[in-house]
Design a protein around this motif. Structure first.
Motif, PDB file in Angstrom:
ATOM      1  N   ARG A 277      35.737  39.960  38.378  1.00 44.63           N
ATOM      2  CA  ARG A 277      35.303  41.157  38.739  1.00 44.63           C
ATOM      3  C   ARG A 277      35.927  42.676  37.773  1.00 44.63           C
ATOM      4  O   ARG A 277      36.872  43.288  37.773  1.00 44.63           O
ATOM      5  CB  ARG A 277      35.787  41.784  40.087  1.00 44.63           C
ATOM      6  CG  ARG A 277      35.405  41.185  41.813  1.00 44.63           C
ATOM      7  CD  ARG A 277      35.338  41.434  42.742  1.00 44.63           C
ATOM      8  NE  ARG A 277      36.661  40.367  43.443  1.00 44.63           N
ATOM      9  CZ  ARG A 277      37.521  41.812  43.553  1.00 44.63           C
ATOM     10  NH1 ARG A 277      37.010  43.302  43.369  1.00 44.63           N
ATOM     11  NH2 ARG A 277      39.040  41.423  44.073  1.00 44.63           N
ATOM     12  N   PRO A 278      35.441  42.160  36.289  1.00 46.38           N
ATOM     13  CA  PRO A 278      36.268  43.167  35.666  1.00 46.38           C
ATOM     14  C   PRO A 278      35.332  45.158  35.763  1.00 46.38           C
ATOM     15  O   PRO A 278      36.169  45.343  34.716  1.00 46.38           O
ATOM     16  CB  PRO A 278      36.310  42.315  34.263  1.00 46.38           C
ATOM     17  CG  PRO A 278      34.469  42.061  34.660  1.00 46.38           C
ATOM     18  CD  PRO A 278      34.347  41.373  36.235  1.00 46.38           C
ATOM     19  N   VAL A 279      34.384  45.309  35.864  1.00 48.97           N
ATOM     20  CA  VAL A 279      34.496  46.610  36.004  1.00 48.97           C
ATOM     21  C   VAL A 279      35.125  47.221  37.212  1.00 48.97           C
ATOM     22  O   VAL A 279      35.424  47.084  38.621  1.00 48.97           O
ATOM     23  CB  VAL A 279      32.783  46.834  36.663  1.00 48.97           C
ATOM     24  CG1 VAL A 279      32.185  47.881  36.567  1.00 48.97           C
ATOM     25  CG2 VAL A 279      31.827  45.625  35.188  1.00 48.97           C
ATOM     26  N   LYS A 280      36.175  48.734  36.141  1.00 49.37           N
ATOM     27  CA  LYS A 280      36.544  49.512  37.208  1.00 49.37           C
ATOM     28  C   LYS A 280      36.091  50.369  38.119  1.00 49.37           C
ATOM     29  O   LYS A 280      35.128  51.248  36.666  1.00 49.37           O
ATOM     30  CB  LYS A 280      37.785  49.944  36.302  1.00 49.37           C
ATOM     31  CG  LYS A 280      38.928  48.311  35.569  1.00 49.37           C
ATOM     32  CD  LYS A 280      39.674  49.613  35.042  1.00 49.37           C
ATOM     33  CE  LYS A 280      40.861  48.491  34.434  1.00 49.37           C
ATOM     34  NZ  LYS A 280      42.194  48.865  33.911  1.00 49.37           N
ATOM     35  N   GLY A 281      36.083  50.129  39.032  1.00 49.95           N
ATOM     36  CA  GLY A 281      35.514  51.875  39.901  1.00 49.95           C
ATOM     37  C   GLY A 281      36.958  52.620  40.015  1.00 49.95           C
ATOM     38  O   GLY A 281      37.719  52.743  40.909  1.00 49.95           O
ATOM     39  N   ASN A 282      37.001  54.233  39.349  1.00 46.67           N
ATOM     40  CA  ASN A 282      37.223  55.819  39.580  1.00 46.67           C
ATOM     41  C   ASN A 282      36.695  56.344  40.476  1.00 46.67           C
ATOM     42  O   ASN A 282      36.127  56.944  40.096  1.00 46.67           O
ATOM     43  CB  ASN A 282      38.555  55.565  38.637  1.00 46.67           C
ATOM     44  CG  ASN A 282      39.080  56.692  38.576  1.00 46.67           C
ATOM     45  OD1 ASN A 282      39.106  58.165  39.267  1.00 46.67           O
ATOM     46  ND2 ASN A 282      40.095  56.884  38.106  1.00 46.67           N
ATOM     47  N   GLU A 283      37.830  56.349  41.956  1.00 43.90           N
ATOM     48  CA  GLU A 283      36.696  57.281  43.156  1.00 43.90           C
ATOM     49  C   GLU A 283      37.421  58.910  43.160  1.00 43.90           C
ATOM     50  O   GLU A 283      36.594  59.456  43.023  1.00 43.90           O
ATOM     51  CB  GLU A 283      37.609  56.792  45.101  1.00 43.90           C
ATOM     52  CG  GLU A 283      37.025  54.548  45.145  1.00 43.90           C
ATOM     53  CD  GLU A 283      37.517  54.882  46.593  1.00 43.90           C
ATOM     54  OE1 GLU A 283      38.311  55.484  46.196  1.00 43.90           O
ATOM     55  OE2 GLU A 283      37.410  53.769  47.107  1.00 43.90           O
TER      56      GLU A 283
END
Length: 321
Positions: A277-283
């Motif tokens: 799960r390489p995609v980073k999500g910045n909230e």
């Protein structure tokens, strides 16, 4: 003596009278005979001689001068008519030349306007997300675009990197034309559904012909037909699948499971996500970053996703750089 002379005169007068009476009687008889014979009476015609007009040298000179003046006027009229015809011909030639010049200028202006309009309609590719999704911008407006009628491997799938790199080679950093043609204007993720053409080349069709994409999301699987569907389907049937590196065979010398790098985590990554799960999500910003994005290694993720599509479904938007 006198008496004798008198008698003689009387006798002479009597003879003259008798002769006159006899002449009248004869004439009357002749006229009566002519009338009875049906002969028309003789009509005497008296002819008057025409006066003789004498011509002088002055009259001849005057008449010659008048004839010369008439000839000169005729010649002048002919010359004037010829000049008028020549002037009309010159005016017509000038009008034709002016019309041709105006039409040429109008065509040139139309071509310039069309070129300017076409240039204004172009979008600059700012990011290639994967083989079928890109970010474009124009006049300060950015849009995420999903190609119509094709499908390429997602992140972590065999062929993801190859398809994305192939698309980058076709349109990366260039100006493209976006054309609608699908049943829907946007997909469920809010991405504009468009054909993407660069310099007259259909990028989606090119990917199909090269084997990096398949024809999909059309009338055959419930998404509705699109205007270039027949060409896409024919190209898909004729093209072989492109070779790809197996994402599950990650080694130090090969492509890792993420499809981005030969090793995991990437060098310099301060806050790595799992390789699956390489995609980073910045909230804080609700921006999702992929491993090859500029600020990926310094982004601290609150969520990690297997694909950018998963991140978008969770409400994140892709990073533009």
């Amino acid at each position: 003596m006198r008496s004798r002379r008198t008698k003689g005169l009387v006798t002479l007068a009597a003879l003259v009278a008798l002769a006159a009476v006899g002449g009248n009687a004869a004439r009357g008889s002749d006229e009566t005979a002519l009338v009875r014979a049906g002969t028309a009476p003789v009509v005497s015609v008296t002819r008057t001689a025409e006066p003789v007009v004498e011509t002088t040298d002055a009259d001849a000179t005057r008449r010659a001068a008048e004839a010369k003046a008439v000839a000169a006027k005729a010649a002048a009229d002919q010359a004037a008519a010829a000049k008028q015809a020549a002037d009309a011909k010159v005016a017509a030639a000038r009008a034709a030349a002016a019309k041709a010049a105006a039409e040429k200028a109008a065509r040139a202006k139309a071509a310039t306007d069309a070129k300017a309009k076409a240039a204004a309609a172009l979008w600059t590719v700012t990011k290639v997300v994967d083989g079928d999704t890109i970010w474009v911008s124009r006049a300060g407006v950015s849009r995420k675009v999903r190609f119509i009628g094709i499908d390429t491997p997602e992140t972590g799938q065999c062929g993801f990197t190859e398809a994305r790199n192939a698309l980058r080679g076709i349109i990366g950093g260039q100006r493209v034309t976006l054309t609608a043609g699908a049943r829907d204007d946007v997909d469920r993720y809010g991405r504009a559904l468009r054909y993407v053409d660069v310099n007259g080349v259909d990028a989606g069709l090119r990917l199909i012909k090269q084997g990096y994409a398949v024809a999909r999301y059309d009338s055959r699987d419930g998404y509705g037909s699109h205007t270039r569907e027949a060409a896409y389907v024919r190209a898909d049937a004729a093209s072989p699948r492109a070779a790809c590196a197996d994402p599950g065979a990650g080694t130090s010398g090969g492509t890792g499971g993420s499809g981005f790098t030969s090793s995991w985590p990437q060098a310099g990554d301060r806050y790595p996500c799992p390789q699956a799960r390489p995609v980073k999500g910045n909230e804080d910003s609700m921006i999702a970053h992929e491993p090859d994005d500029r600020y990926y290694n310094v982004t601290k993720p609150e969520q990690c996703f297997a694909t950018m599509g998963d991140a978008e479904a969770a409400g994140f938007r892709p990073a533009k750089v």
